[in-house]
Design a protein around this motif. Structure first.
Motif, short mmCIF file in Angstrom:
data_model
loop_
_atom_site.label_atom_id
_atom_site.label_comp_id
_atom_site.label_asym_id
_atom_site.label_seq_id
_atom_site.Cartn_x
_atom_site.Cartn_y
_atom_site.Cartn_z
N ALA A 1 0.28 -1.46 -0.39
CA ALA A 1 -0.32 -0.01 -0.18
C ALA A 1 0.60 1.08 0.59
CB ALA A 1 -1.08 0.51 1.57
N GLY A 2 2.36 0.88 -0.12
CA GLY A 2 2.89 2.44 0.14
C GLY A 2 3.29 3.09 1.46
N PHE A 3 2.72 2.13 2.35
CA PHE A 3 2.91 3.01 3.75
C PHE A 3 4.28 3.67 4.24
CE2 PHE A 3 3.59 2.49 8.71
CZ PHE A 3 2.56 2.90 8.68
N ARG A 4 3.93 4.59 4.78
CA ARG A 4 5.19 5.52 4.86
C ARG A 4 5.25 5.86 7.21
NH1 ARG A 4 4.97 10.90 1.69
NH2 ARG A 4 4.04 11.95 3.11
N THR A 5 6.45 5.54 7.18
CA THR A 5 6.43 5.31 8.94
C THR A 5 5.98 6.79 9.37
OG1 THR A 5 8.74 5.71 8.64
CG2 THR A 5 7.95 3.35 8.70
N GLU A 6 6.27 7.69 8.79
CA GLU A 6 5.83 8.91 9.68
C GLU A 6 4.10 9.18 9.47
OE1 GLU A 6 7.35 8.39 6.54
OE2 GLU A 6 9.96 9.33 6.78
N MET A 7 3.79 8.37 8.81
CA MET A 7 1.90 8.23 9.31
C MET A 7 1.53 9.72 8.98
SD MET A 7 0.82 5.76 11.71
CE MET A 7 1.36 6.36 13.77
N VAL B 1 2.82 4.01 18.36
CA VAL B 1 3.89 5.02 19.50
C VAL B 1 5.12 4.99 18.92
CG1 VAL B 1 4.71 5.22 22.10
CG2 VAL B 1 1.67 5.25 21.14
N LEU B 2 5.02 3.57 18.30
CA LEU B 2 6.17 3.45 18.40
C LEU B 2 7.43 3.90 17.01
CD1 LEU B 2 6.65 -0.78 19.20
CD2 LEU B 2 7.77 1.11 20.73
N LEU B 3 6.12 4.04 16.21
CA LEU B 3 6.74 5.09 14.20
C LEU B 3 6.49 6.35 14.86
CD1 LEU B 3 3.84 3.39 12.03
CD2 LEU B 3 6.74 2.69 12.41
N VAL B 4 6.27 6.91 15.84
CA VAL B 4 6.22 8.28 16.68
C VAL B 4 7.75 9.02 17.14
CG1 VAL B 4 4.17 8.99 15.59
CG2 VAL B 4 4.67 8.74 17.84
N ALA B 5 7.60 7.75 17.62
CA ALA B 5 9.08 7.90 18.68
C ALA B 5 9.91 8.96 18.47
CB ALA B 5 9.34 6.81 19.38
N ARG B 6 10.84 8.83 17.14
CA ARG B 6 11.46 9.18 16.82
C ARG B 6 11.41 11.01 16.38
NH1 ARG B 6 13.73 5.69 11.54
NH2 ARG B 6 13.99 3.52 12.76
N ALA B 7 9.80 10.97 15.64
CA ALA B 7 9.37 12.44 15.89
C ALA B 7 9.47 13.84 17.56
CB ALA B 7 7.94 12.19 15.19
N ALA B 8 9.25 12.69 18.30
CA ALA B 8 9.05 13.21 19.81
C ALA B 8 9.88 14.46 20.03
CB ALA B 8 8.73 11.77 20.46
N TRP B 9 11.33 14.18 19.21
CA TRP B 9 12.63 15.16 19.61
C TRP B 9 12.01 16.58 19.42
CZ3 TRP B 9 15.81 12.61 23.02
CH2 TRP B 9 16.06 11.37 22.11
N PRO B 10 11.48 16.81 18.26
CA PRO B 10 10.68 18.18 18.45
C PRO B 10 10.14 18.94 19.83
CG PRO B 10 10.64 17.32 16.88
CD PRO B 10 11.14 16.36 16.86
N LEU B 11 9.59 18.27 20.20
CA LEU B 11 9.18 18.30 21.74
C LEU B 11 9.79 18.78 22.65
CD1 LEU B 11 6.27 15.03 22.53
CD2 LEU B 11 5.79 17.28 21.76
N ARG B 12 10.94 18.69 22.96
CA ARG B 12 11.81 19.75 23.58
C ARG B 12 11.74 21.58 23.28
NH1 ARG B 12 17.42 15.70 24.12
NH2 ARG B 12 16.54 13.85 25.02
N MET B 13 11.53 21.14 21.73
CA MET B 13 11.33 22.60 21.75
C MET B 13 10.04 23.05 21.97
SD MET B 13 13.46 22.32 17.83
CE MET B 13 13.67 23.90 17.97
#
Length: 349
Positions: free
Chosen positions: A105-111, A172-184
Motif C-alpha cells: 500500500a506504500g505505507f510511510r512510517t511517518e504516518m 507510539v513506536l513509529l512517532v517516537a522518532r518525531a518526539a524530539w521536537p517536543l523539547r523545543m
C-alpha cells in the motif's frame, strides 16, 4: 560469495535479533498480566505492534528476532512442543503479512497521510491479525488445551489482543522518532501536553470504573490530542485509553460487568478500535492539512519572487489600484471601455 562478506555484519545481525527478541519477550510479559484464557491469551498483545514496527524498519531481517521472542514466550506456557511451534509460526507469520500489506500500500512510517492511517487500521491490524488468531486458536483446540465450546471466545480474545497491539503500540513506536521536537516546545505547550495526558487518564479511569456507560467521554480528549499534537500526542493518549479500558475489562468492571467473554471482547474491540481510528485518522487529516498550507505558502513565495524578477525596473504595480490612485471619473488609467487613454476614449458631444 557468503564468506567474502565483512565479519562485523554478523555480530550486528545477532545483536539486532537479540534486541528484537528481548523487546518481544518483555512486552509479552507485560501483556500477559491481563490474560483471560489459559494464561496466554490477552486482550492486548504488545508484541504484535513491536513486530510490525521492526519489520517496517528492518524488513525480513527482523524475522528471526520475532520468531525467537515468540518461542521464548510460549515455550513455558504452551501445552506441548508441537503446539508451541505452531503458535510461534502463527505469531511470526501475522506481522509478516501485515508488513507485506503495508509495503504493498506504500505505507510511510511517518504516518503523515490519511492513507497511511487507513492502511495501518484496515490492512495491518484487522485482517492480518486474523492469521495469528486462527492459527493459535486452532493449535490450542487440536492440542485439547481448550474445549470445543471455547474456540470462538478464545479466538475473539486472541484477535482483539493482536489487533490492539498493532493499533495502539505500533503508532507510539513509529512517532517516537518525531518526539524530539517536543523539547523545543514552549512551557505553555508542555503544560498543555501534561494536562492532556493526565486528563485522558483520569477521565478514562472514571468512565471504565462506573456502572454508567461513559466511555464516550474519552473521545473529546483524543480529538484534542489529534488537533493540537497530531500523531505525537494522539498515539500516547490512545495507548493510555486502551490500557485503562482493557484493565477494566479484565476486572469485569464498569460497562464490562455482567457480560460474557465474547460480549466483553465485542465491547472492548469496538471501543478501542473506534478510539484508535478516531485518533489516527484525525491526526493524519490535520497533518495533511498543515502540510498543504505550508506547500501553498511556499508556492506563493516562489510566485511572488518570480513576478518580482520579471517585472520592469519601475517595480510591480498594485492591482487593482487603490481607490486614491483612481481618476475622479472612475477610470483606472487603462483606457476604460472602448480603449481609453489618449485618442482611444469616447468622443464628447
Amino acid at each position: 560469495m557468503a564468506f567474502n562478506r565483512p565479519l562485523p555484519r554478523y555480530p550486528a545481525e545477532a545483536l539486532r535479533t537479540c534486541v528484537i527478541a528481548g523487546a518481544y519477550y518483555g512486552s509479552a510479559k507485560v501483556g500477559l498480566l491481563q490474560e483471560l484464557v489459559r494464561g496466554q491469551v490477552t486482550p492486548l498483545w504488545p508484541p504484535t505492534g513491536i513486530a510490525v514496527v521492526c519489520l517496517l524498519w528492518w524488513g525480513l531481517r527482523a524475522g528471526p528476532g520475532i520468531a525467537l521472542g515468540a518461542f521464548l514466550v510460549n515455550v513455558t506456557i504452551g501445552p506441548s512442543a508441537l503446539a508451541v511451534l505452531g503458535i510461534v509460526a502463527g505469531n511470526t507469520l501475522a506481522p509478516v503479512c501485515a508488513w507485506l500489506l503495508l509495503r504493498r500500500a506504500g505505507f510511510r512510517t511517518e504516518m503523515d497521510r490519511l492513507r497511511d492511517a487507513l492502511a495501518l487500521v484496515f490492512l495491518a491490524a484487522l485482517p492480518a491479525m486474523l492469521v495469528s488468531a486462527t492459527v493459535g486458536t486452532a493449535v490450542l483446540a487440536a492440542a485439547d488445551a481448550i474445549g470445543g465450546g471455547d474456540f470462538w471466545p478464545t479466538w475473539s480474545v486472541w484477535w482483539t489482543g493482536d489487533a490492539m497491539g498493532v493499533l495502539v503500540v505500533a503508532p507510539v513506536l513509529l512517532v517516537a522518532r518525531a518526539a524530539w521536537p517536543l523539547r523545543m516546545m514552549s512551557a505553555y505547550r508542555w503544560a498543555e501536553a501534561a494536562a492532556l495526558v493526565c486528563g485522558t487518564t483520569a477521565v478514562t479511569v472514571v468512565a471504565t470504573r462506573t456502572d454508567v456507560n461513559l466511555l464516550f467521554l474519552a473521545f473529546p480528549l483524543l480529538i484534542w490530542a489529534a488537533f493540537r499534537f497530531q500523531q505525537t500526542g494522539a498515539a500516547p493518549c490512545t495507548l493510555v485509553v486502551s490500557v485503562v479500558t482493557i484493565s477494566a475489562a479484565a476486572d469485569d468492571a464498569g460497562p464490562f460487568k455482567d457480560h460474557a467473554l465474547p460480549a466483553q471482547m465485542l465491547i472492548l474491540q469496538a471501543f478501542n478500535g473506534a478510539a484508535a481510528m478516531t485518533a489516527l485518522l484525525l491526526s493524519a487529516v490535520v497533518t495533511e492539512r498543515n502540510r498543504t498550507h505550508l506547500e501553498i505558502a511556499y508556492v506563493c513565495g516562489l510566485l511572488a519572487t518570480a513576478v518580482t524578477r520579471l517585472a520592469p525596473s519601475g517595480g510591480v504595480q498594485e492591482w487593482p489600484p487603490p481607490p486614491h490612485a483612481r481618476r475622479p471619473d472612475g477610470d483606472d488609467g487603462t483606457g476604460g471601455e472602448g480603449g481609453g487613454g489618449t485618442g482611444g476614449g469616447r468622443t464628447g458631444r
